[in-house]
Design a protein around this motif. Structure first.
Motif, PDB file in Angstrom:
ATOM      1  N   TYR A   1       0.874  -1.171   0.000  1.00 30.47           N
ATOM      2  CA  TYR A   1       0.000   0.000   0.000  1.00 30.47           C
ATOM      3  C   TYR A   1       0.916   1.228   0.000  1.00 30.47           C
ATOM      4  O   TYR A   1       1.342   1.697   1.059  1.00 30.47           O
ATOM      5  CB  TYR A   1      -0.889   0.002   1.241  1.00 30.47           C
ATOM      6  CG  TYR A   1      -1.844  -1.163   1.332  1.00 30.47           C
ATOM      7  CD1 TYR A   1      -3.205  -0.975   1.121  1.00 30.47           C
ATOM      8  CD2 TYR A   1      -1.389  -2.451   1.631  1.00 30.47           C
ATOM      9  CE1 TYR A   1      -4.094  -2.037   1.210  1.00 30.47           C
ATOM     10  CE2 TYR A   1      -2.263  -3.515   1.715  1.00 30.47           C
ATOM     11  CZ  TYR A   1      -3.617  -3.306   1.505  1.00 30.47           C
ATOM     12  OH  TYR A   1      -4.491  -4.362   1.592  1.00 30.47           O
ATOM     13  N   TYR A   2       1.233   1.728  -1.184  1.00 29.24           N
ATOM     14  CA  TYR A   2       2.263   2.745  -1.325  1.00 29.24           C
ATOM     15  C   TYR A   2       1.697   4.141  -1.581  1.00 29.24           C
ATOM     16  O   TYR A   2       0.584   4.308  -2.087  1.00 29.24           O
ATOM     17  CB  TYR A   2       3.209   2.381  -2.473  1.00 29.24           C
ATOM     18  CG  TYR A   2       3.992   1.108  -2.237  1.00 29.24           C
ATOM     19  CD1 TYR A   2       4.924   1.033  -1.215  1.00 29.24           C
ATOM     20  CD2 TYR A   2       3.777  -0.009  -3.033  1.00 29.24           C
ATOM     21  CE1 TYR A   2       5.643  -0.140  -0.995  1.00 29.24           C
ATOM     22  CE2 TYR A   2       4.482  -1.188  -2.827  1.00 29.24           C
ATOM     23  CZ  TYR A   2       5.417  -1.246  -1.801  1.00 29.24           C
ATOM     24  OH  TYR A   2       6.119  -2.407  -1.586  1.00 29.24           O
ATOM     25  N   LEU A   3       2.518   5.124  -1.244  1.00 27.03           N
ATOM     26  CA  LEU A   3       2.254   6.529  -1.561  1.00 27.03           C
ATOM     27  C   LEU A   3       3.464   7.069  -2.304  1.00 27.03           C
ATOM     28  O   LEU A   3       4.613   6.824  -1.910  1.00 27.03           O
ATOM     29  CB  LEU A   3       2.047   7.342  -0.273  1.00 27.03           C
ATOM     30  CG  LEU A   3       2.063   8.875  -0.424  1.00 27.03           C
ATOM     31  CD1 LEU A   3       0.776   9.357  -1.090  1.00 27.03           C
ATOM     32  CD2 LEU A   3       2.229   9.544   0.942  1.00 27.03           C
ATOM     33  N   THR A   4       3.231   7.806  -3.386  1.00 32.23           N
ATOM     34  CA  THR A   4       4.312   8.469  -4.119  1.00 32.23           C
ATOM     35  C   THR A   4       4.004   9.957  -4.231  1.00 32.23           C
ATOM     36  O   THR A   4       2.902  10.341  -4.627  1.00 32.23           O
ATOM     37  CB  THR A   4       4.462   7.879  -5.540  1.00 32.23           C
ATOM     38  OG1 THR A   4       4.881   6.512  -5.437  1.00 32.23           O
ATOM     39  CG2 THR A   4       5.510   8.650  -6.337  1.00 32.23           C
ATOM     40  N   LEU A   5       4.974  10.786  -3.866  1.00 29.97           N
ATOM     41  CA  LEU A   5       4.879  12.237  -4.027  1.00 29.97           C
ATOM     42  C   LEU A   5       5.939  12.666  -5.034  1.00 29.97           C
ATOM     43  O   LEU A   5       7.104  12.269  -4.918  1.00 29.97           O
ATOM     44  CB  LEU A   5       5.129  12.952  -2.698  1.00 29.97           C
ATOM     45  CG  LEU A   5       4.296  12.500  -1.496  1.00 29.97           C
ATOM     46  CD1 LEU A   5       4.710  13.284  -0.246  1.00 29.97           C
ATOM     47  CD2 LEU A   5       2.808  12.675  -1.760  1.00 29.97           C
ATOM     48  N   THR A   6       5.556  13.480  -6.017  1.00 28.06           N
ATOM     49  CA  THR A   6       6.514  13.949  -7.025  1.00 28.06           C
ATOM     50  C   THR A   6       6.437  15.460  -7.163  1.00 28.06           C
ATOM     51  O   THR A   6       5.362  16.053  -7.019  1.00 28.06           O
ATOM     52  CB  THR A   6       6.245  13.316  -8.410  1.00 28.06           C
ATOM     53  OG1 THR A   6       5.005  13.816  -8.936  1.00 28.06           O
ATOM     54  CG2 THR A   6       6.174  11.800  -8.324  1.00 28.06           C
ATOM     55  N   THR A   7       7.586  16.059  -7.445  1.00 31.12           N
ATOM     56  CA  THR A   7       7.631  17.495  -7.718  1.00 31.12           C
ATOM     57  C   THR A   7       8.862  17.795  -8.548  1.00 31.12           C
ATOM     58  O   THR A   7       9.753  16.948  -8.692  1.00 31.12           O
ATOM     59  CB  THR A   7       7.643  18.308  -6.407  1.00 31.12           C
ATOM     60  OG1 THR A   7       7.342  19.671  -6.685  1.00 31.12           O
ATOM     61  CG2 THR A   7       9.003  18.227  -5.708  1.00 31.12           C
ATOM     62  N   CYS A   8       8.935  19.008  -9.090  1.00 29.15           N
ATOM     63  CA  CYS A   8      10.074  19.393  -9.926  1.00 29.15           C
ATOM     64  C   CYS A   8      11.298  19.684  -9.060  1.00 29.15           C
ATOM     65  O   CYS A   8      11.188  20.110  -7.914  1.00 29.15           O
ATOM     66  CB  CYS A   8       9.741  20.624 -10.758  1.00 29.15           C
ATOM     67  SG  CYS A   8       8.435  20.352 -11.976  1.00 29.15           S
TER      68      CYS A   8
END
Length: 246
Positions: A217-224
């Motif tokens: 049960y994963y969470l991924t956060l992405t940004t520049c």
């Protein structure tokens, strides 16, 4: 024609050029102020109004909002979505595109922002919202719940994402439940085309050693990254540790 008369057109041209340069400088300064200050002010205010609207629509939360709720164990990598650990599983259907349906809270960096379906800049990210990547899991579901947010301008909810550390918590609230994820791995920089970071079991095709192992049960956060550029991406991965009904 005297020398003085010959100089007049030159002086006039120089004066016009100087005025144009000053005008351009003022316009550029105003654009910078607009991008770095006004867009943040406007988007942040809009995002907070949306958070308040969601919370009002959901009604008061349960008194028990601790990260570990009685009777709820942390999901293991092999736990099915219907297990007791996922008792607060989200609704089955997909949210409407561009609609806000959740709230993200990151205590370490002091962020509270609405989460909307999709990652459109004009319809979602530029309003200070965090966007949910379509075709990734929903909050609390098995797989990878993946999000994107601006690092600079337009509310910049992920401005200080680089301050997160392993063990920090990220809370996702929906109408039905509250999900607490713990940060497990951080990829400081990868290619903008590194799409496998959004896979159900996320990993980096650019940095093969950067990966999560096994179904979960994963969470991924992405940004520049770096700041004020969009050349690369920073990625934060977390795992669901607790779930509680509202």
């Amino acid at each position: 024609m005297t020398v003085r008369q010959k100089r007049r057109p030159v002086a006039a041209a120089l004066w016009v050029t100087a005025e144009a340069a000053v005008t351009c400088g003022v316009v550029l300064l105003l654009l910078v102020v607009y991008q770095l200050w006004w867009t943040n002010l406007r988007a942040h205010a809009a995002a907070q109004r949306q958070v308040a609207a969601l919370e009002q629509a959901w009604g008061p939360a349960r008194a028990d909002t601790s990260e570990e709720s009685p009777g709820l164990s942390s999901p293991s990598a092999s736990s099915p979505a219907s297990s007791s650990a996922a008792v607060a599983a989200p609704r089955t259907g997909r949210p409407r595109t561009s609609a806000a349906y959740a709230v993200i809270r990151i205590p370490r960096i002091g962020i509270t922002a609405p989460v909307a379906e999709g990652t459109s800049k004009t319809k979602i990210l530029n309003h200070g919202y965090v966007g949910h990547y379509p075709r990734t899991a929903e909050p609390g579901q098995a797989g990878n719940f993946a999000l994107a947010g601006h690092r600079n301008t337009h509310g910049e909810p992920f401005r200080h994402l680089d301050r997160l550390r392993v063990g920090d918590t990220v809370v996702i609230e929906t109408a039905a439940a509250r999900f607490t994820y713990a940060v497990e791995r951080i990829v400081p920089r990868t290619s903008a085309a590194d799409g496998t970071v959004l896979a159900p079991v996320p990993y980096s095709s650019v940095h093969p050693r950067q990966r999560m192992d096994g179904p979960g049960y994963y969470l991924t956060l992405t940004t520049c990254t770096p700041a004020f550029t969009s050349e690369y991406r920073m990625v934060v991965w977390g795992r669901l540790k607790a779930a509680s009904e509202r």
